[in-house]
Design a protein around this motif. Structure first.
Motif, PDB file in Angstrom:
ATOM      1  N   ILE A 215       0.837  -1.200   0.000  1.00 33.48           N
ATOM      2  CA  ILE A 215       0.000   0.000   0.000  1.00 33.48           C
ATOM      3  C   ILE A 215       0.874   1.253   0.000  1.00 33.48           C
ATOM      4  CG2 ILE A 215      -1.615   1.361   1.406  1.00 33.48           C
ATOM      5  CD1 ILE A 215      -2.887  -1.358   2.207  1.00 33.48           C
ATOM      6  N   LEU A 216       1.890   1.267   0.850  1.00 32.45           N
ATOM      7  CA  LEU A 216       2.740   2.463   0.966  1.00 32.45           C
ATOM      8  C   LEU A 216       3.604   2.714  -0.268  1.00 32.45           C
ATOM      9  CD1 LEU A 216       3.874   2.277   4.695  1.00 32.45           C
ATOM     10  CD2 LEU A 216       2.134   3.764   3.670  1.00 32.45           C
ATOM     11  N   MET A 217       4.046   1.653  -0.928  1.00 35.88           N
ATOM     12  CA  MET A 217       4.892   1.833  -2.123  1.00 35.88           C
ATOM     13  C   MET A 217       4.171   2.627  -3.210  1.00 35.88           C
ATOM     14  SD  MET A 217       8.051   0.475  -2.022  1.00 35.88           S
ATOM     15  CE  MET A 217       8.408   0.084  -3.714  1.00 35.88           C
ATOM     16  N   PRO A 218       2.971   2.227  -3.634  1.00 38.92           N
ATOM     17  CA  PRO A 218       2.290   3.014  -4.671  1.00 38.92           C
ATOM     18  C   PRO A 218       1.951   4.434  -4.206  1.00 38.92           C
ATOM     19  CG  PRO A 218       1.236   0.871  -4.428  1.00 38.92           C
ATOM     20  CD  PRO A 218       2.241   0.996  -3.327  1.00 38.92           C
ATOM     21  N   LEU A 219       1.592   4.570  -2.928  1.00 39.86           N
ATOM     22  CA  LEU A 219       1.267   5.909  -2.428  1.00 39.86           C
ATOM     23  C   LEU A 219       2.495   6.817  -2.444  1.00 39.86           C
ATOM     24  CD1 LEU A 219      -1.141   5.085   0.548  1.00 39.86           C
ATOM     25  CD2 LEU A 219      -1.734   5.947  -1.732  1.00 39.86           C
ATOM     26  N   SER A 220       3.625   6.298  -1.964  1.00 42.95           N
ATOM     27  CA  SER A 220       4.844   7.123  -1.953  1.00 42.95           C
ATOM     28  C   SER A 220       5.311   7.410  -3.372  1.00 42.95           C
ATOM     29  CB  SER A 220       5.955   6.445  -1.144  1.00 42.95           C
ATOM     30  OG  SER A 220       6.357   5.231  -1.760  1.00 42.95           O
ATOM     31  N   GLY A 221       5.177   6.425  -4.258  1.00 45.03           N
ATOM     32  CA  GLY A 221       5.551   6.643  -5.654  1.00 45.03           C
ATOM     33  C   GLY A 221       4.695   7.712  -6.303  1.00 45.03           C
ATOM     34  N   ALA A 222       3.394   7.686  -6.039  1.00 49.34           N
ATOM     35  CA  ALA A 222       2.494   8.695  -6.606  1.00 49.34           C
ATOM     36  C   ALA A 222       2.808  10.084  -6.067  1.00 49.34           C
ATOM     37  CB  ALA A 222       1.040   8.322  -6.313  1.00 49.34           C
ATOM     38  N   VAL A 223       3.052  10.179  -4.767  1.00 51.35           N
ATOM     39  CA  VAL A 223       3.387  11.480  -4.171  1.00 51.35           C
ATOM     40  C   VAL A 223       4.697  12.005  -4.764  1.00 51.35           C
ATOM     41  CG1 VAL A 223       4.072  12.621  -2.015  1.00 51.35           C
ATOM     42  CG2 VAL A 223       2.082  11.100  -2.049  1.00 51.35           C
ATOM     43  N   ALA A 224       5.664  11.110  -4.933  1.00 57.26           N
ATOM     44  CA  ALA A 224       6.950  11.524  -5.521  1.00 57.26           C
ATOM     45  C   ALA A 224       6.762  11.951  -6.967  1.00 57.26           C
ATOM     46  CB  ALA A 224       7.959  10.379  -5.427  1.00 57.26           C
ATOM     47  N   TRP A 225       6.130  11.104  -7.772  1.00 61.52           N
ATOM     48  CA  TRP A 225       6.032  11.351  -9.215  1.00 61.52           C
ATOM     49  C   TRP A 225       5.124  12.533  -9.540  1.00 61.52           C
ATOM     50  CZ3 TRP A 225       9.018  10.366 -13.047  1.00 61.52           C
ATOM     51  CH2 TRP A 225       8.559  10.530 -14.354  1.00 61.52           C
ATOM     52  N   PHE A 226       3.926  12.527  -8.971  1.00 60.40           N
ATOM     53  CA  PHE A 226       2.956  13.567  -9.314  1.00 60.40           C
ATOM     54  C   PHE A 226       3.128  14.831  -8.484  1.00 60.40           C
ATOM     55  CE2 PHE A 226       0.757   9.632 -10.633  1.00 60.40           C
ATOM     56  CZ  PHE A 226       0.679   9.910 -11.997  1.00 60.40           C
ATOM     57  N   GLY A 227       3.702  14.689  -7.283  1.00 61.42           N
ATOM     58  CA  GLY A 227       3.888  15.860  -6.435  1.00 61.42           C
ATOM     59  C   GLY A 227       5.311  16.386  -6.418  1.00 61.42           C
ATOM     60  N   GLY A 228       6.235  15.629  -6.994  1.00 62.07           N
ATOM     61  CA  GLY A 228       7.632  16.061  -7.011  1.00 62.07           C
ATOM     62  C   GLY A 228       8.243  16.121  -5.622  1.00 62.07           C
ATOM     63  N   VAL A 229       7.807  15.268  -4.715  1.00 68.30           N
ATOM     64  CA  VAL A 229       8.251  15.291  -3.324  1.00 68.30           C
ATOM     65  C   VAL A 229       9.435  14.338  -3.156  1.00 68.30           C
ATOM     66  CG1 VAL A 229       7.552  14.905  -0.931  1.00 68.30           C
ATOM     67  CG2 VAL A 229       5.906  15.852  -2.581  1.00 68.30           C
ATOM     68  N   GLU A 230      10.607  14.917  -3.001  1.00 67.60           N
ATOM     69  CA  GLU A 230      11.844  14.141  -2.893  1.00 67.60           C
ATOM     70  C   GLU A 230      11.841  13.155  -1.719  1.00 67.60           C
ATOM     71  OE1 GLU A 230      15.516  12.525  -3.477  1.00 67.60           O
ATOM     72  OE2 GLU A 230      14.439  13.796  -4.896  1.00 67.60           O
ATOM     73  N   PRO A 231      11.407  13.562  -0.503  1.00 70.25           N
ATOM     74  CA  PRO A 231      11.390  12.586   0.596  1.00 70.25           C
ATOM     75  C   PRO A 231      10.500  11.368   0.297  1.00 70.25           C
ATOM     76  CG  PRO A 231      11.216  14.800   1.475  1.00 70.25           C
ATOM     77  CD  PRO A 231      11.091  14.913  -0.023  1.00 70.25           C
ATOM     78  N   ALA A 232       9.416  11.572  -0.450  1.00 69.26           N
ATOM     79  CA  ALA A 232       8.561  10.438  -0.822  1.00 69.26           C
ATOM     80  C   ALA A 232       9.319   9.504  -1.760  1.00 69.26           C
ATOM     81  CB  ALA A 232       7.271  10.931  -1.473  1.00 69.26           C
ATOM     82  N   ALA A 233      10.100  10.073  -2.663  1.00 67.27           N
ATOM     83  CA  ALA A 233      10.905   9.259  -3.582  1.00 67.27           C
ATOM     84  C   ALA A 233      11.958   8.467  -2.809  1.00 67.27           C
ATOM     85  CB  ALA A 233      11.568  10.139  -4.633  1.00 67.27           C
ATOM     86  N   GLU A 234      12.573   9.103  -1.829  1.00 69.53           N
ATOM     87  CA  GLU A 234      13.577   8.415  -1.017  1.00 69.53           C
ATOM     88  C   GLU A 234      12.938   7.288  -0.203  1.00 69.53           C
ATOM     89  OE1 GLU A 234      15.476  11.538   1.195  1.00 69.53           O
ATOM     90  OE2 GLU A 234      16.313  12.435  -0.632  1.00 69.53           O
ATOM     91  N   ALA A 235      11.762   7.562   0.369  1.00 69.54           N
ATOM     92  CA  ALA A 235      11.056   6.523   1.131  1.00 69.54           C
ATOM     93  C   ALA A 235      10.672   5.365   0.210  1.00 69.54           C
ATOM     94  CB  ALA A 235       9.811   7.115   1.799  1.00 69.54           C
ATOM     95  N   HIS A 236      10.237   5.704  -1.003  1.00 67.85           N
ATOM     96  CA  HIS A 236       9.863   4.698  -1.997  1.00 67.85           C
ATOM     97  C   HIS A 236      11.053   3.777  -2.278  1.00 67.85           C
ATOM     98  CE1 HIS A 236       7.194   3.341  -5.234  1.00 67.85           C
ATOM     99  NE2 HIS A 236       8.238   3.332  -6.052  1.00 67.85           N
ATOM    100  N   GLU A 237      12.214   4.359  -2.413  1.00 67.45           N
ATOM    101  CA  GLU A 237      13.426   3.583  -2.703  1.00 67.45           C
ATOM    102  C   GLU A 237      13.807   2.680  -1.526  1.00 67.45           C
ATOM    103  OE1 GLU A 237      16.256   2.351  -5.386  1.00 67.45           O
ATOM    104  OE2 GLU A 237      14.577   3.685  -5.734  1.00 67.45           O
TER     105      GLU A 237
END
Length: 163
Positions: free
Chosen positions: A104-126
């Protein structure tokens, strides 16, 4: 709610569809990772089927996992074998809970990173990417342990429907 003695056809199908989608997410990772690097450097990314596949795949994983949880809440899931070591029961429960949480968290963090440009979300996704790899590995190891060491045919529950 009665405790089922196995998984339904729908639960089994969703399990394997999510598995295939997660594998595809790892296959498509490099494409979206490269696109993210371009975006981070201030560039723009033209349409890419690989990026679109990763984004759509992530959304599908999220929706299918929510559906799986809804089915589990209404239909239930078979209990572990009665003779199962209590420690293994706890490990299995933790691994499943961790998998559901990360799926659940992976797609949510990926969406926040990709569509919102939120770097911490991208790092959490990784970081979560490594966690999901570890949990999938433990899940597979547990299934193989049951099949070949304990020889209790636990894997049949994900091959043969009980409905």
């Amino acid at each position: 709610m009665a405790i089922p003695n196995g998984y339904s056809r729908r639960q089994i199908a969703l399990h394997w569809i999510v598995f295939v989608l997660v594998v595809l997410q790892f296959v498509l990772h490099e494409g979206i990772s490269d696109a993210w690097d371009v975006v981070e450097d201030g560039g723009s990314v033209a349409f890419s089927p690989v990026v679109a596949g990763h984004v759509i795949g992530g959304l599908l994983v999220l929706l299918l996992v929510i559906w799986r949880l809804q089915i589990r809440a209404t239909r239930g899931a078979p209990p572990p074998p009665k003779e199962e070591n209590p420690a293994l029961k706890h490990v299995a429960k933790a691994v499943h809970a961790g998998l559901y949480l990360l799926l659940i968290l992976m797609p949510l963090s990926g969406a926040v990173a990709w569509f919102g440009g939120v770097e911490p979300a991208a790092e959490a996704h990784e970081v979560m990417r490594l966690g999901i790899l570890a949990l999938v590995g433990l899940h597979i190891a547990g299934a193989l342990y049951h099949q070949f060491i304990l020889r209790n045919n636990l894997m049949n529950r994900m091959r043969q429907a009980a409905d």
